[in-house]
Scaffold this motif. Structure first.
Motif, mmCIF file in Angstrom:
data_model
loop_
_atom_site.group_PDB
_atom_site.id
_atom_site.type_symbol
_atom_site.label_atom_id
_atom_site.label_comp_id
_atom_site.label_asym_id
_atom_site.label_seq_id
_atom_site.Cartn_x
_atom_site.Cartn_y
_atom_site.Cartn_z
ATOM 1 N N HIS A 19 0.863 -1.186 0.000
ATOM 2 C CA HIS A 19 0.000 0.000 0.000
ATOM 3 C C HIS A 19 0.897 1.233 0.000
ATOM 4 O O HIS A 19 1.733 1.399 0.881
ATOM 5 C CB HIS A 19 -0.910 0.033 1.229
ATOM 6 C CG HIS A 19 -1.879 1.185 1.210
ATOM 7 N ND1 HIS A 19 -3.099 1.121 0.591
ATOM 8 C CD2 HIS A 19 -1.779 2.445 1.721
ATOM 9 C CE1 HIS A 19 -3.725 2.269 0.723
ATOM 10 N NE2 HIS A 19 -2.933 3.091 1.401
ATOM 11 N N LEU A 61 -6.331 -0.411 6.995
ATOM 12 C CA LEU A 61 -6.195 -1.417 5.937
ATOM 13 C C LEU A 61 -6.488 -2.800 6.489
ATOM 14 O O LEU A 61 -6.103 -3.130 7.619
ATOM 15 C CB LEU A 61 -4.771 -1.405 5.365
ATOM 16 C CG LEU A 61 -4.213 -0.061 4.897
ATOM 17 C CD1 LEU A 61 -2.743 -0.223 4.525
ATOM 18 C CD2 LEU A 61 -5.020 0.485 3.724
ATOM 19 N N GLY A 66 -5.047 -6.011 2.342
ATOM 20 C CA GLY A 66 -4.568 -4.667 2.053
ATOM 21 C C GLY A 66 -5.672 -3.713 1.637
ATOM 22 O O GLY A 66 -5.401 -2.540 1.335
ATOM 23 N N GLN A 115 -8.392 -0.966 1.601
ATOM 24 C CA GLN A 115 -8.547 0.242 2.410
ATOM 25 C C GLN A 115 -9.954 0.321 2.987
ATOM 26 O O GLN A 115 -10.945 0.183 2.278
ATOM 27 C CB GLN A 115 -8.256 1.482 1.560
ATOM 28 C CG GLN A 115 -8.355 2.789 2.328
ATOM 29 C CD GLN A 115 -7.950 3.983 1.485
ATOM 30 O OE1 GLN A 115 -6.901 3.962 0.839
ATOM 31 N NE2 GLN A 115 -8.764 5.025 1.495
#
Length: 400
Positions: free
Chosen positions: A107, A137, A142, A144
């Protein structure tokens, strides 16, 4: 009336018994951890940033490499949770599989400069410099969950309240209270200078670049001032163990601060500080810098034992063992990870032998930096660079 021989014999036995009482013959205070399934969900393990897990199993008698993986530049202390190793780097947050070291996701972008995250209940909270803000996250994917702009991207890692229902984030001249499920800022308070350290035990503790240490009572009603103390030097770390508070500074000593009726006053100061990092067990405080690794008696501040060397990674304690990283100078010098008995070995005071348990050389001309983590029965560490063009690496080290 006793004979002279009996008197001398009794005196000798008493002397030997007294001497034996001064000699530390082992790990009476601490015992090896036995849980090989532990996590390291915050930069220094817990909300109080103690860097101490008494239950964690970890290599004591030697190590073998589980894996090592190349990562982007400028790695920070890793965090391990939900089967994932989270490594903040200059190019964002990198997630690796804890068992294989294979990359799962990233990220951020090339200049994101991720800060060290904290993890709770499957969510990682991490600050990025670009785009500036705090991100929530999903640890496994990962994905968001939310993003707050222009908050949480400063040096201090966040911490949680007692029930993990509030997340506390530092900034320039302020501390924010955030609902971790929604990302909503629910309260703010002002402090003097940039926040450099946060920790939470029975209260929220805040350290600043200007050498201020604050204590706040926090909760649904926001912040309530308890006390404020000015220390010498810039605050680099705040560590709590039970009700004890320890402060490491840049340019000043290490402190133990009082609780109770004398809350906020200094109980002791150690001239040779711990700017490289602190960890606190029940009876001992471990500190390091470029001159050595040492323990302080938690109550008096007296140095228990000291090992000379250039230690560049903040220590971690698991069970009865201290794990540390550093660098070795000279031609062919190598960065290393090492393990020491928390007792310092056998001996009297600082005169001890057998304290070093193992050392693993990473083959790097740069140090193992930032900090050590202990989880999943292994030790995790990052190098700042390797000879040649291979770049920094993350190492996972298993028992030999």
């Amino acid at each position: 009336m006793p004979s002279r021989r009996r008197f001398l014999t009794t005196l000798g036995m008493t002397s030997i018994a007294s001497l034996a009482g001064c000699i530390d013959f082992g790990e009476a205070t601490y015992s090896p951890g036995t849980d090989a399934d532990t996590e390291w969900p915050m930069p220094a393990y817990d909300r109080g940033f103690s860097a101490y897990n008494p239950d964690a199993a970890a290599p004591r008698d030697g190590v073998t490499e589980r894996w090592s993986t190349a990562i982007p530049a400028l790695p920070r202390r890793p965090v391990i949770a939900a089967g994932t190793v989270l490594v903040p780097t200059a190019s964002g947050l990198v997630a690796l599989d804890v068992g294989t070291g294979e990359e799962r996701w990233r990220h951020g972008k090339a200049d994101s400069r991720a800060r060290t995250p904290v993890v709770h209940d499957g969510t990682a909270y991490v600050g990025l410099v670009d785009p500036p803000g705090l991100f929530a996250l999903d640890v496994e994917t990962g994905d968001q969950q939310w993003h707050i702009k222009n908050i949480g991207y400063d040096e201090a890692a966040p911490t949680f309240g007692v029930d993990y229902d509030h997340l506390y984030v530092g900034g320039v001249g302020e501390v924010s209270q955030i609902d971790p499920t929604t990302g909503k800022v629910t309260a703010r308070t002002e402090v003097f200078g940039s926040v450099t350290a946060l920790a939470h035990n029975t209260s929220l503790l805040v350290g600043t670049e200007g050498g201020e240490v604050y204590s706040f009572s926090v909760g649904d009603r926001g912040f309530s001032d308890q006390w404020r103390l000015k220390v010498v030097g810039s605050v680099r770390a705040i560590v709590t163990s039970d009700s004890d508070i320890y402060v490491a500074t840049w340019g000043g000593p290490a402190y133990r601060l009082q609780g109770g009726l004398d809350a906020g006053s200094s109980r002791w100061e150690a001239e040779r500080g711990a700017v490289g990092g602190l960890a606190a067990a029940s009876r001992d405080v471990v500190g390091c810098d470029l001159s050595g690794l040492r323990t302080f008696d938690a109550h008096s501040g007296d140095v228990g034992w000291n090992r000379e060397g250039e230690f560049t990674a903040a220590p971690a304690i698991a069970g009865d063992t201290v794990y540390i990283g550093g660098e070795t100078e000279g031609e062919g010098g190598s960065g290393f990870v090492a393990a020491y008995a928390l007792s310092g070995g056998r001996g009297i005071g600082s005169l001890r032998v057998g304290g070093k348990r193992w050392q693993f050389d990473v083959g790097s001309d740069r140090p193992v930096g930032q900090g050590i983590a202990v989880a999943d029965g292994a030790v995790f560490a990052c190098t700042e660079g390797l000879k040649g063009d291979t770049g920094p690496r993350v190492y996972a080290l298993d028992p030999a």
